[in-house]
Scaffold this motif. Structure first.
Motif, PDB file in Angstrom:
ATOM      1  N   VAL A  28      82.943  16.494  49.554  1.00  0.00           N
ATOM      2  CA  VAL A  28      83.355  16.571  48.152  1.00  0.00           C
ATOM      3  C   VAL A  28      83.940  15.220  47.757  1.00  0.00           C
ATOM      4  N   THR A  29      83.261  14.517  46.862  1.00  0.00           N
ATOM      5  CA  THR A  29      83.733  13.233  46.376  1.00  0.00           C
ATOM      6  C   THR A  29      84.422  13.437  45.022  1.00  0.00           C
ATOM      7  N   ALA A  30      84.831  12.344  44.425  1.00  0.00           N
ATOM      8  CA  ALA A  30      85.474  12.436  43.111  1.00  0.00           C
ATOM      9  C   ALA A  30      84.488  12.874  42.036  1.00  0.00           C
ATOM     10  N   ASP A  31      83.182  12.700  42.290  1.00  0.00           N
ATOM     11  CA  ASP A  31      82.177  12.969  41.264  1.00  0.00           C
ATOM     12  C   ASP A  31      81.290  14.176  41.519  1.00  0.00           C
ATOM     13  N   GLU A  32      81.093  14.547  42.806  1.00  0.00           N
ATOM     14  CA  GLU A  32      80.121  15.592  43.093  1.00  0.00           C
ATOM     15  C   GLU A  32      80.330  16.170  44.489  1.00  0.00           C
ATOM     16  N   VAL A  33      79.586  17.237  44.764  1.00  0.00           N
ATOM     17  CA  VAL A  33      79.601  17.857  46.088  1.00  0.00           C
ATOM     18  C   VAL A  33      78.270  17.521  46.752  1.00  0.00           C
ATOM     19  N   VAL A  34      78.334  16.755  47.847  1.00  0.00           N
ATOM     20  CA  VAL A  34      77.141  16.212  48.483  1.00  0.00           C
ATOM     21  C   VAL A  34      76.809  17.009  49.744  1.00  0.00           C
ATOM     22  N   LEU A  35      75.579  17.508  49.854  1.00  0.00           N
ATOM     23  CA  LEU A  35      75.129  18.208  51.049  1.00  0.00           C
ATOM     24  C   LEU A  35      74.831  17.197  52.151  1.00  0.00           C
ATOM     25  N   THR A  36      75.356  17.444  53.366  1.00  0.00           N
ATOM     26  CA  THR A  36      75.088  16.543  54.486  1.00  0.00           C
ATOM     27  C   THR A  36      74.315  17.224  55.615  1.00  0.00           C
ATOM     28  N   ALA A  37      74.406  18.545  55.746  1.00  0.00           N
ATOM     29  CA  ALA A  37      73.719  19.202  56.861  1.00  0.00           C
ATOM     30  C   ALA A  37      73.487  20.675  56.555  1.00  0.00           C
ATOM     31  N   VAL A  38      72.379  21.185  57.085  1.00  0.00           N
ATOM     32  CA  VAL A  38      72.047  22.608  57.008  1.00  0.00           C
ATOM     33  C   VAL A  38      71.776  23.096  58.423  1.00  0.00           C
ATOM     34  N   ASP A  39      72.483  24.119  58.856  1.00  0.00           N
ATOM     35  CA  ASP A  39      72.280  24.683  60.194  1.00  0.00           C
ATOM     36  C   ASP A  39      71.919  26.153  60.056  1.00  0.00           C
ATOM     37  N   THR A  40      70.645  26.454  60.263  1.00  0.00           N
ATOM     38  CA  THR A  40      70.184  27.845  60.196  1.00  0.00           C
ATOM     39  C   THR A  40      69.957  28.418  61.586  1.00  0.00           C
ATOM     40  N   ALA A  41      70.201  27.614  62.634  1.00  0.00           N
ATOM     41  CA  ALA A  41      69.906  28.065  63.992  1.00  0.00           C
ATOM     42  C   ALA A  41      71.106  28.728  64.648  1.00  0.00           C
ATOM     43  N   ALA A  42      72.173  27.973  64.854  1.00  0.00           N
ATOM     44  CA  ALA A  42      73.331  28.527  65.561  1.00  0.00           C
ATOM     45  C   ALA A  42      74.607  27.791  65.190  1.00  0.00           C
ATOM     46  N   PRO A  43      75.018  27.869  63.921  1.00  0.00           N
ATOM     47  CA  PRO A  43      76.294  27.228  63.558  1.00  0.00           C
ATOM     48  C   PRO A  43      77.438  27.815  64.368  1.00  0.00           C
ATOM     49  N   GLU A  44      78.424  26.988  64.678  1.00  0.00           N
ATOM     50  CA  GLU A  44      79.551  27.452  65.479  1.00  0.00           C
ATOM     51  C   GLU A  44      80.322  28.550  64.745  1.00  0.00           C
ATOM     52  N   ILE A  45      80.450  29.695  65.401  1.00  0.00           N
ATOM     53  CA  ILE A  45      81.218  30.821  64.862  1.00  0.00           C
ATOM     54  C   ILE A  45      82.193  31.228  65.952  1.00  0.00           C
ATOM     55  N   ASP A  46      83.378  30.665  65.893  1.00  0.00           N
ATOM     56  CA  ASP A  46      84.359  30.821  66.957  1.00  0.00           C
ATOM     57  C   ASP A  46      85.745  31.001  66.346  1.00  0.00           C
ATOM     58  N   PRO A  47      86.514  31.988  66.802  1.00  0.00           N
ATOM     59  CA  PRO A  47      87.828  32.254  66.189  1.00  0.00           C
ATOM     60  C   PRO A  47      88.823  31.106  66.366  1.00  0.00           C
ATOM     61  N   ILE A  48      88.694  30.350  67.453  1.00  0.00           N
ATOM     62  CA  ILE A  48      89.625  29.242  67.673  1.00  0.00           C
ATOM     63  C   ILE A  48      89.357  28.114  66.693  1.00  0.00           C
ATOM     64  N   LEU A  49      88.095  27.812  66.472  1.00  0.00           N
ATOM     65  CA  LEU A  49      87.727  26.724  65.567  1.00  0.00           C
ATOM     66  C   LEU A  49      87.871  27.120  64.100  1.00  0.00           C
ATOM     67  N   MET A  50      87.582  28.393  63.790  1.00  0.00           N
ATOM     68  CA  MET A  50      87.534  28.833  62.396  1.00  0.00           C
ATOM     69  C   MET A  50      88.819  29.485  61.929  1.00  0.00           C
ATOM     70  N   GLY A  51      89.613  29.997  62.859  1.00  0.00           N
ATOM     71  CA  GLY A  51      90.727  30.854  62.477  1.00  0.00           C
ATOM     72  C   GLY A  51      90.248  32.299  62.466  1.00  0.00           C
ATOM     73  N   GLU A  52      91.134  33.213  62.857  1.00  0.00           N
ATOM     74  CA  GLU A  52      90.743  34.605  63.035  1.00  0.00           C
ATOM     75  C   GLU A  52      90.215  35.242  61.754  1.00  0.00           C
ATOM     76  N   GLU A  53      90.877  35.015  60.641  1.00  0.00           N
ATOM     77  CA  GLU A  53      90.474  35.663  59.381  1.00  0.00           C
ATOM     78  C   GLU A  53      89.083  35.214  58.947  1.00  0.00           C
ATOM     79  N   ARG A  54      88.832  33.916  59.009  1.00  0.00           N
ATOM     80  CA  ARG A  54      87.528  33.398  58.608  1.00  0.00           C
ATOM     81  C   ARG A  54      86.444  33.881  59.580  1.00  0.00           C
ATOM     82  N   PHE A  55      86.757  33.886  60.853  1.00  0.00           N
ATOM     83  CA  PHE A  55      85.820  34.357  61.874  1.00  0.00           C
ATOM     84  C   PHE A  55      85.419  35.809  61.629  1.00  0.00           C
ATOM     85  N   LEU A  56      86.393  36.669  61.378  1.00  0.00           N
ATOM     86  CA  LEU A  56      86.099  38.086  61.172  1.00  0.00           C
ATOM     87  C   LEU A  56      85.288  38.323  59.905  1.00  0.00           C
TER      88      LEU A  56
END
Length: 302
Positions: A241-269
């Motif tokens: 997110v820049t001052a002017d726009e929201v720029v896409l940098t990556a798309v992961d449709t295979a196996a994005p990290e879904i981990d409670p330690i990295l994401m926090g419990e609420e977001r993970f659940l």
């Protein structure tokens, strides 16, 4: 409905997903084990979450047969081939959305059985100055294969890019401009953004998330547009997110990290619940050719 997961290093995700699926009286959890498979073998599952076939050719072959036999696959392997991360960026840019500039590179090294005659269509040597003119003054060399999102190797000149490229071996690569701004990741499951996470400049999750909500709202809106263009069912996307726009940098449709330690419990659940709902939902009726054409036109206009 028999539900299974094809996963790699996903113990926390699989355990949480199993508990969530088992709460549904119409679903039965299957601990999937794949071995030798005959032509007429019946699949042990009706629905499958695929987070591993992009790294294992045997899994990919098995899934193609299972899909042909009517197994519903979340994260269908057809879109997770080499080059897919770059191809997704191209499609989003062509739809008119902001995307970090990137250049796909020929693989540096090839297996010994490929002789020179198999590479006659490759253009060498590359014009490295022209490549750098597109992505400088700061860029990252990244794998151009489906895998969990990586920071890549940062380079600041042509010499640095060449040094990093020389170490890339047989892994397809792309080089992408570094975009300055607030980094964030959005998880898209089904038809909605179910979680957004902001990161520090060093790539670590922000420990104090107060004040992030305006950024999260911008990312949710951008994620909605990207999902429409790519017809996503299960993915995570990285934005800056820049001052002017929201720029896409990556798309992961295979196996994005879904981990409670990295994401926090609420977001993970929240991601786990959304995945379970997608897996146990009644299969959607197939669209008619007219409906498919209308949906395609809507995506192009997104």
């Amino acid at each position: 409905m028999r539900v299974g997961v094809l996963a790699g290093f996903d113990e926390a995700l699989v355990d949480a997903l199993r508990r969530e699926v088992e709460c549904n009286p119409s679903a039965t959890w299957v601990d999937l084990k794949l071995g030798s498979t005959a032509l007429d073998e019946v699949s042990p599952v009706d629905v499958l979450l695929d987070r591993a076939s992009h790294e294992n050719p045997f899994y990919a072959a098995w899934l193609r047969c299972a899909e042909d036999a009517g197994v519903r696959i979340l994260n269908a392997p057809g879109r997770n081939r080499a080059g897919a991360p770059f191809a997704d960026l191209v499609r989003v840019q062509r739809a008119g959305l902001p995307v970090a500039q990137a250049v796909l590179l020929p693989t540096k090294e090839y297996p010994a059985h490929l002789g020179a005659s198999a590479l006659t269509n490759l253009d060498f040597p590359l014009d490295w100055e022209a490549v750098w003119a597109r992505v400088g003054p700061r860029a990252r060399l990244l794998p151009a294969i489906p895998m969990s999102m990586l920071a890549g190797v940062e380079v600041r000149d042509v010499q640095g890019l060449l040094a990093a490229y020389d170490r890339s071996g047989q892994t397809p690569a792309m080089v992408q401009s570094c975009v300055d701004g607030r980094r964030a990741r959005a998880f898209w499951i089904g038809e909605q953004t179910v979680a957004v996470q902001c990161f520090e400049n060093d790539g670590l999750p922000r420990p104090d998330e107060r004040g992030d909500e305006p950024t999260c709202e911008l990312v949710r809106a951008a994620m909605q547009k990207v999902a429409a263009v790519l017809d996503l069912a299960c993915a995570a996307c990285d934005f800056t997110v820049t001052a002017d726009e929201v720029v896409l940098t990556a798309v992961d449709t295979a196996a994005p990290e879904i981990d409670p330690i990295l994401m926090g419990e609420e977001r993970f659940l929240s991601v786990v619940k959304a995945l379970a709902q997608s897996l146990t939902a009644a299969p959607a009726a197939k669209s008619s050719p007219k409906q498919q054409k209308a949906r395609s036109q809507r995506r192009k206009g997104a």
